[in-house]
Write a protein that holds these residues in place. Structure first.
Motif, PDB file in Angstrom:
ATOM      1  N   UNK A  55       0.719  -1.128  -0.216  1.00 42.24           N
ATOM      2  CA  UNK A  55      -0.257  -0.312   0.173  1.00 42.24           C
ATOM      3  C   UNK A  55       1.181   1.666   0.473  1.00 42.24           C
ATOM      4  N   UNK A  56       0.094   2.521  -0.487  1.00 44.03           N
ATOM      5  CA  UNK A  56       0.923   3.367  -0.490  1.00 44.03           C
ATOM      6  C   UNK A  56       1.194   4.162   0.982  1.00 44.03           C
ATOM      7  N   UNK A  57       2.801   4.981   1.447  1.00 42.92           N
ATOM      8  CA  UNK A  57       3.239   4.722   2.675  1.00 42.92           C
ATOM      9  C   UNK A  57       1.769   5.975   3.327  1.00 42.92           C
ATOM     10  N   UNK A  58       1.304   7.055   2.738  1.00 39.93           N
ATOM     11  CA  UNK A  58       0.329   7.867   3.065  1.00 39.93           C
ATOM     12  C   UNK A  58      -0.699   7.539   3.491  1.00 39.93           C
ATOM     13  N   UNK A  59      -0.627   5.373   3.124  1.00 38.95           N
ATOM     14  CA  UNK A  59      -2.246   5.434   3.739  1.00 38.95           C
ATOM     15  C   UNK A  59      -1.735   3.956   4.529  1.00 38.95           C
ATOM     16  N   UNK A  60      -0.709   3.672   5.052  1.00 39.54           N
ATOM     17  CA  UNK A  60       0.162   2.578   5.972  1.00 39.54           C
ATOM     18  C   UNK A  60      -0.319   3.163   7.192  1.00 39.54           C
ATOM     19  N   UNK A  61      -0.049   4.202   7.885  1.00 38.71           N
ATOM     20  CA  UNK A  61      -0.587   4.300  10.022  1.00 38.71           C
ATOM     21  C   UNK A  61      -2.538   4.288   9.282  1.00 38.71           C
ATOM     22  N   UNK A  62      -3.103   4.896   8.714  1.00 34.90           N
ATOM     23  CA  UNK A  62      -4.513   5.021   7.884  1.00 34.90           C
ATOM     24  C   UNK A  62      -5.239   3.174   8.293  1.00 34.90           C
ATOM     25  N   UNK A  63      -4.563   2.832   7.472  1.00 33.58           N
ATOM     26  CA  UNK A  63      -4.689   1.462   6.826  1.00 33.58           C
ATOM     27  C   UNK A  63      -4.464   0.170   8.290  1.00 33.58           C
ATOM     28  N   UNK A  64      -2.710   0.396   9.216  1.00 36.28           N
ATOM     29  CA  UNK A  64      -3.506  -0.005  10.354  1.00 36.28           C
ATOM     30  C   UNK A  64      -3.962   0.437  11.270  1.00 36.28           C
ATOM     31  N   UNK A  65      -4.247   1.352  10.793  1.00 39.75           N
ATOM     32  CA  UNK A  65      -5.696   1.603  12.229  1.00 39.75           C
ATOM     33  C   UNK A  65      -7.047   0.666  11.333  1.00 39.75           C
ATOM     34  N   UNK A  66      -7.109   1.253  10.018  1.00 42.24           N
ATOM     35  CA  UNK A  66      -8.067   0.906  10.003  1.00 42.24           C
ATOM     36  C   UNK A  66      -8.369  -1.570  10.013  1.00 42.24           C
ATOM     37  N   UNK A  67      -7.073  -1.649   9.621  1.00 44.09           N
ATOM     38  CA  UNK A  67      -7.245  -3.380  10.747  1.00 44.09           C
ATOM     39  C   UNK A  67      -7.185  -3.392  11.689  1.00 44.09           C
ATOM     40  N   UNK A  68      -7.196  -2.483  12.163  1.00 41.25           N
ATOM     41  CA  UNK A  68      -6.856  -2.675  13.930  1.00 41.25           C
ATOM     42  C   UNK A  68      -8.706  -3.035  14.525  1.00 41.25           C
ATOM     43  N   UNK A  69      -9.166  -2.616  13.320  1.00 39.66           N
ATOM     44  CA  UNK A  69     -11.226  -2.366  13.814  1.00 39.66           C
ATOM     45  C   UNK A  69     -11.665  -3.583  14.094  1.00 39.66           C
ATOM     46  N   UNK A  70     -12.482  -3.771  14.817  1.00 40.13           N
ATOM     47  CA  UNK A  70     -13.317  -5.169  14.579  1.00 40.13           C
ATOM     48  C   UNK A  70     -13.691  -5.741  13.467  1.00 40.13           C
ATOM     49  N   UNK A  71     -13.846  -6.515  12.474  1.00 40.38           N
ATOM     50  CA  UNK A  71     -14.681  -7.042  11.522  1.00 40.38           C
ATOM     51  C   UNK A  71     -15.801  -6.855  11.684  1.00 40.38           C
ATOM     52  N   UNK A  72     -16.967  -5.802  11.791  1.00 38.61           N
ATOM     53  CA  UNK A  72     -18.108  -5.630  11.607  1.00 38.61           C
ATOM     54  C   UNK A  72     -17.902  -4.137  11.746  1.00 38.61           C
ATOM     55  N   UNK A  73     -16.624  -2.705  12.211  1.00 41.05           N
ATOM     56  CA  UNK A  73     -16.785  -1.779  11.286  1.00 41.05           C
ATOM     57  C   UNK A  73     -15.196  -1.995  10.027  1.00 41.05           C
ATOM     58  N   UNK A  74     -14.767  -2.286  10.292  1.00 44.21           N
ATOM     59  CA  UNK A  74     -13.594  -3.027   9.070  1.00 44.21           C
ATOM     60  C   UNK A  74     -14.200  -2.769   8.001  1.00 44.21           C
ATOM     61  N   UNK A  75     -15.284  -3.817   7.770  1.00 39.73           N
ATOM     62  CA  UNK A  75     -15.945  -3.955   6.227  1.00 39.73           C
ATOM     63  C   UNK A  75     -16.758  -2.721   5.938  1.00 39.73           C
ATOM     64  N   UNK A  76     -17.514  -2.495   6.409  1.00 41.24           N
ATOM     65  CA  UNK A  76     -17.886  -1.505   6.404  1.00 41.24           C
ATOM     66  C   UNK A  76     -16.846   0.010   5.175  1.00 41.24           C
ATOM     67  N   UNK A  77     -16.329  -0.268   6.391  1.00 45.27           N
ATOM     68  CA  UNK A  77     -15.691   1.546   6.238  1.00 45.27           C
ATOM     69  C   UNK A  77     -14.943   0.893   5.249  1.00 45.27           C
TER      70      UNK A  77
END
Length: 160
Positions: free
Chosen positions: A94-116
């Motif tokens: 993934x692009x570097x600028x998305x990395x920290x956001x992606x890490x935060x998204x992946x840390x969410x519970x699946x029921x929030x992660x998938x809709x996000x």
């Protein structure tokens, strides 16, 4: 009914158009790039075998996303998947600028992660996500709001 050359061309076009999206959706479930790529390949193989007819490009994309979600869920349910030690994944894909956001998204519970993911990365509306996830729009709205709040806390805590 597709003839084989039309079907092959449809699948080739779908692979070119949707591979990255399907891999990212599967990755949001599985948190492992190799597994996500395997799911996407399996979805395209199913497309080739079943030769579904689609009314539009949107219908085709929705079918591919639903198949990706189902295959990802099935992989998560598999006994071998739960019992293995996950390999740390390289998010350099993934692009570097998305990395920290992606890490935060992946840390969410699946029921929030998938809709996000479906809303912000794939551009689906609340109603479309509700249809894809077989949920009520109000429920999806709640998941998105809670997911956004958790992301604000996670990302806001990192901001300086």
């Amino acid at each position: 009914m597709h003839d084989s050359s039309e079907l092959n061309e449809s699948v080739r076009k779908a692979v070119m158009t949707y591979s990255d999206s399907l891999i990212k959706i599967a990755f949001a479930y599985l948190k492992n790039m190799a597994d996500a790529e395997e799911v996407a390949q399996d979805v395209f193989l199913t497309y080739l075998q079943k030769a579904p007819e689609f009314a539009s490009d949107e219908h085709e994309k929705a079918w591919l996303i639903r198949a990706t979600i189902n295959k990802s869920k099935n992989m998560l349910k598999a006994g071998w998947f739960r019992s293995r030690t996950p390999i740390p994944d390289n998010l350099a894909y993934f692009p570097k600028d998305e990395y920290s956001v992606l890490q935060a998204v992946l840390s969410l519970d699946k029921k929030y992660r998938i809709p996000i993911h479906l809303h912000y990365y794939e551009g689906y509306s609340l109603e479309e996500i509700a249809d894809i996830l077989h949920a009520k729009p109000a429920t999806v709205g709640t998941w998105l709001a809670r997911g956004r709040n958790q992301l604000k806390e996670a990302i806001g805590g990192q901001a300086t």
